[in-house]
Design a protein around this motif. Structure first.
Motif, PDB file in Angstrom:
ATOM      1  N   TYR B 124      -2.472  21.869  25.384  1.00 22.80           N
ATOM      2  CA  TYR B 124      -1.518  21.603  24.310  1.00 22.80           C
ATOM      3  C   TYR B 124      -0.729  20.327  24.595  1.00 22.80           C
ATOM      4  CZ  TYR B 124      -2.634  26.469  23.512  1.00 22.80           C
ATOM      5  OH  TYR B 124      -3.323  27.633  23.318  1.00 22.80           O
ATOM      6  N   SER B 129       3.995  24.378  25.131  1.00 24.41           N
ATOM      7  CA  SER B 129       3.811  25.771  25.548  1.00 24.41           C
ATOM      8  C   SER B 129       5.041  26.297  26.284  1.00 24.41           C
ATOM      9  CB  SER B 129       2.558  25.910  26.401  1.00 24.41           C
ATOM     10  OG  SER B 129       2.769  25.303  27.658  1.00 24.41           O
ATOM     11  N   TRP B 132       7.984  28.339  24.483  1.00 21.53           N
ATOM     12  CA  TRP B 132       7.851  29.747  24.103  1.00 21.53           C
ATOM     13  C   TRP B 132       8.023  30.696  25.272  1.00 21.53           C
ATOM     14  CZ3 TRP B 132       8.204  30.952  19.160  1.00 21.53           C
ATOM     15  CH2 TRP B 132       8.102  29.871  18.276  1.00 21.53           C
ATOM     16  N   PRO B 143       1.241  28.180  21.300  1.00 19.89           N
ATOM     17  CA  PRO B 143       1.539  27.093  20.358  1.00 19.89           C
ATOM     18  C   PRO B 143       0.453  26.920  19.299  1.00 19.89           C
ATOM     19  CG  PRO B 143       1.654  26.325  22.637  1.00 19.89           C
ATOM     20  CD  PRO B 143       1.087  27.699  22.674  1.00 19.89           C
ATOM     21  N   LYS B 144       0.891  26.665  18.071  1.00 22.59           N
ATOM     22  CA  LYS B 144      -0.089  26.438  17.014  1.00 22.59           C
ATOM     23  C   LYS B 144       0.009  25.030  16.439  1.00 22.59           C
ATOM     24  CE  LYS B 144       0.507  28.527  13.051  1.00 22.59           C
ATOM     25  NZ  LYS B 144      -0.120  29.786  12.731  1.00 22.59           N
ATOM     26  N   ALA B 332       4.594  28.717  16.831  1.00 18.20           N
ATOM     27  CA  ALA B 332       3.645  29.481  17.634  1.00 18.20           C
ATOM     28  C   ALA B 332       3.349  30.782  16.921  1.00 18.20           C
ATOM     29  CB  ALA B 332       4.220  29.762  19.023  1.00 18.20           C
ATOM     30  N   ALA B 353      -4.868  30.022  18.869  1.00 17.53           N
ATOM     31  CA  ALA B 353      -4.410  28.997  19.810  1.00 17.53           C
ATOM     32  C   ALA B 353      -5.576  28.251  20.442  1.00 17.53           C
ATOM     33  CB  ALA B 353      -3.551  29.651  20.886  1.00 17.53           C
TER      34      ALA B 353
END
Lengths: 321, 446
Positions: B124, B129, B132, B143-144, B332, B353
């Motif tokens: 990512y 990351s 979160w 994470p998105k 996320a 993800a």
């Protein structure tokens, strides 16, 4: 709700009272007679009672309990005694919400009642066609939120049609929902527009219950239309007007949807009415205990308002008797 | 009477037992069944529906039902769902919201899943990351996507004003006189008579086109409104981020920034706050009522879709420190602690993800996926649609981003800061009044 049941109960009570008066010594008999009706009455009341207990009584009691707790909805409520209430007294936003709400109720009820009375008189005297009478009710048939959104778009500052017309007339545009001075009057106006037809219908029903012979006598005596209105229509309409006022004032105090879909309480705190504040505390800030305490205070205020209106406007007596 | 009392008592007992039996069925450990997934951005729905279809193809035992709800309804429905037991198994989560959910134990920690399924966290974009990981050290989301801030401008209005797009991309700003940023905004403002904001005889009460559009006062974060300016002053929202407990709204650097910004409305270069209630800031841009709007990368699709308006994108101006700045926010996917199907939910979150899904999202050119390689693909997809998104990506490339302020009690902070910021922006109170609001905010953490 309470006022409605009171209204319905009273004529019955009065009827028994007058009957008891006429029969004199028969008073005791009528009491046992009434007790005999109790069983059958309970059967009829039971379904409504069930709804009342489940959907009103239990939630109300739970709400009162929650008002003494700190409760974030996730997790268990913790008892904190009167702390919510003492905080409310020094909460500036609460007092602001009350002031804003009272301002709204004043504007809303004032205009709504006068306009509705005018419409009712027109319906009674002039507009006898069912179509026109029905058309007056149309705004009320549209859902609150839709009405609010409709006006929200029409009154938009930049793109709304009303402001296009205003600016076409050469006048400065008005931020109907955006300025502190206009927000509450605008919201009050939107709700007057929606409710006036319905209120007029209630008053219209009251007008129809006034016997025509009273008017005939008045015209025989040569009373002017104004005089007839103030000396006959208004006094005889009083019980209905009181009912209408009690119901609309309570409804008005609980204004929420129009605010929620338009201003959301803003600008700053100019339209943060008490229901909006309760909603914000409960559902946005997850402070259900505090919101419950606010609701209890609103409950007490509304009960007082209804009581005062009934008491001083003598809503349970008619001059026709 | 006795009888009826008995009935009432029975009714009360039923009510009590009803409210007591909110228990849930035992959670299944097998990865199968149907799981519910929620998101709020309608623009992203097609992309994620595609992911869900692909996922079910690979895992025929699991069906994913996606529900989209508007931002405002999303969070209240979600909270109510937590209580009533009807929350979705998996949902799109926001940095401003998850700390509260985590502290109320509504989120499933993903640490075991990450360890057991060997999820790589270094694929990512840097920092995403870590956002979160909660205060308790546990991971609550994978994470998105990410977003940064830039300026959308109306190409025609800019050309009419005699500005080149290159000039617009190289603006600078300071809180004293606003720098070339304010000069551009002033020049782009045109009144009813065609006079520009920097010309003599400009009528600030009859403005036809504003140089800078206004969304709202930005509440306590100012993500798209002012945070890209205040950050260039070296100002930060909180004492530390994430998990700050002391806010800095009393800092003169911050108040100076806000005072300058609010002054634009006073000068007629930006709409007054009261006029922003109603049509969205982007629709006003689409209607040609503003030349420049600051906005987030999730709005690219919206801003480039207006008919008859050619939209360009420029990076935010450089500040007194000689650098740009942009808030860096990331979404996320989180799993609700009350899910009846944790195994399938974990699988779905891991799929969301993964490059498999994020490449699909990238291909639709709606947002920037969290995975670095997928982000590049998204940039290419935007380019294929004729949109140059370098204004957003340059902030990440140059390392000029700063994180969205993550703190507990975000809703209460917003409850105080929104009216306070509204008051300053509408000219009802001076910027120094924010010191008092700051005291109220900090009192929440005592």
């Amino acid at each position: 709700m309470t006022t409605l049941t009171k209204q319905q109960r009273d004529p019955a009570g009065r009827a028994t009272r007058s009957r008891a008066g006429k029969t004199g010594s028969g008073g005791r008999k009528s009491i046992t007679h009434r007790m005999g009706d109790l069983k059958i009455a309970m059967v009829f009341i039971f379904p409504a009672m069930l709804g009342f207990v489940f959907f009103f009584l239990i939630p109300t009691i739970r709400g009162v309990y929650l008002s003494f707790t700190e409760y974030s909805i996730l997790g268990d409520p913790t008892w904190i005694g009167l702390k919510n209430y003492t905080t409310i007294f020094s909460d500036e936003l609460f007092w602001n919400a009350m002031a804003v709400t009272v301002q709204y109720v004043g504007l809303n009820i004032g205009f709504q009642t006068v306009i509705a009375l005018g419409l009712a008189l027109l319906m009674h005297r002039v507009a006898k066609s069912t179509f026109i009478r029905g058309a007056l009710l149309l705004p009320f048939l549209v859902a609150n939120v839709i009405v609010a959104l409709l006006w929200f778009w029409m009154l938009d500052y930049q793109l709304g049609i009303v402001n296009e017309v205003i600016s076409w007339l050469g006048l400065p545009r008005i931020a109907f929902f955006g300025s502190e001075q206009w927000a509450i009057p605008t919201i009050a106006f939107v709700n007057v527009w929606r409710h006036m037809g319905y209120t007029a219908l209630l008053i219209f029903a009251g007008l129809q219950s006034i016997p025509s012979h009273v008017y005939e006598v008045a015209s025989l005596d040569g009373a002017s239309p104004t005089r007839t209105f103030w000396s006959i229509t208004m006094p005889l309409l009083r019980p209905v007007m009181v009912l209408v006022l009690v119901v609309t004032v309570i409804g008005s105090f609980q204004v929420f949807d129009t605010v929620a879909v338009t201003t959301g309480g803003g600008p700053i705190n100019a339209s943060r009415v008490i229901q909006m504040y309760i909603y914000q505390k409960a559902f946005t800030e997850s402070d259900f205990g505090y919101a419950s305490a606010l609701s209890v205070i609103l409950f007490v205020i509304l009960a007082l308002v209804a009581f005062v209106q009934m008491k001083f406007l003598k809503g349970n007596e008619s001059d026709l008797d | 009477m006795k009888k009826s009392l008995g009935v009432a008592a029975a009714a009360a007992v039923i009510a009590l037992s009803l409210s007591a039996c909110g228990g849930s069925a035992p959670a299944s450990t097998e990865a199968k069944g149907e799981i519910n997934y929620w998101l709020w951005d309608a623009n992203q729905l097609p992309a994620y529906q595609q992911c869900a279809d692909d996922f079910t193809k690979a895992n025929p035992d699991i069906k994913v039902k996606i529900t989209q709800r508007g931002w405002d309804d999303y969070w209240t429905t979600l909270t109510n769902g937590f209580v009533s037991g009807t929350a979705p198994d998996v949902f799109t989560d926001h940095l401003a919201k998850y700390p509260e959910f985590a502290s109320k134990k509504q989120l499933l920690s993903l640490d075991d899943a990450v360890k057991n399924d060997n999820v790589k966290l270094d694929i990512y974009n840097k920092g995403l990351s870590d956002l979160w990981v909660g205060q308790d050290g546990k991971r609550y989301g994978l994470p998105k996507d990410w977003d940064t801030i830039a300026m959308f401008y109306n190409k025609k209005l800019v050309a009419d004003a005699g500005y080149t797009e290159e000039q617009l991309k190289g603006l600078d700003w300071n809180p004293k006189d606003g720098g070339s940023y304010e000069k551009a905004i002033a020049h782009l403002t045109v009144d009813k008579n065609g006079k520009r904001g920097d010309e003599a005889g400009f009528d600030k009460n009859n403005v036809a086109v504003y140089g800078l559009g206004l969304e709202n006062s930005g509440s306590g974060d100012g993500q798209t409104q002012w945070s890209f300016l205040s950050a260039t002053m070296g100002w930060t929202h909180t004492d530390k981020n994430p998990w700050g407990t002391k806010f800095n709204f009393d800092d003169p650097k911050f108040q100076e920034t806000i005072a300058w910004w609010a002054g634009l409305a006073d000068k007629g270069y930006m709409p007054k706050l009261e006029t922003t209630v109603g049509a969205s800031v982007s629709d006003n841009f689409g209607a040609g009522k503003a030349a420049i709007n600051t906005g987030g990368s999730w709005m690219i699709g919206q801003y480039t879709s207006y008919k008859g308006v050619e939209t360009g994108i420029a990076p935010t101006p450089k500040g007194p420190d000689g650098k740009r700045a942009s808030m860096f926010n990331g979404l996320a996917d989180s799993i609700w602690a009350g899910t009846k199907n944790p195994a399938a939910s974990v699988k779905w979150v891991e799929y969301l993800a993964s490059t498999a899904c994020q490449d699909v999202v990238a291909g639709k050119a709606v947002v920037f996926p969290a995975i670095t390689t997928s982000s590049d693909k998204a940039a290419d997809a935007f380019k294929a649609k004729g949109v140059d998104v370098s204004a957003f990506t340059t902030q990440v490339k140059d390392g000029t981003t700063f994180l969205f302020p993550i703190a507990d009690k975000a809703a209460k902070v917003a409850g105080i800061m929104k009216p306070a910021m509204d008051a300053v922006l509408s000219g009802k109170k001076p910027a120094s009044s924010l010191t008092e609001a700051n005291d109220q905010v900090n009192a929440l953490f005592k």
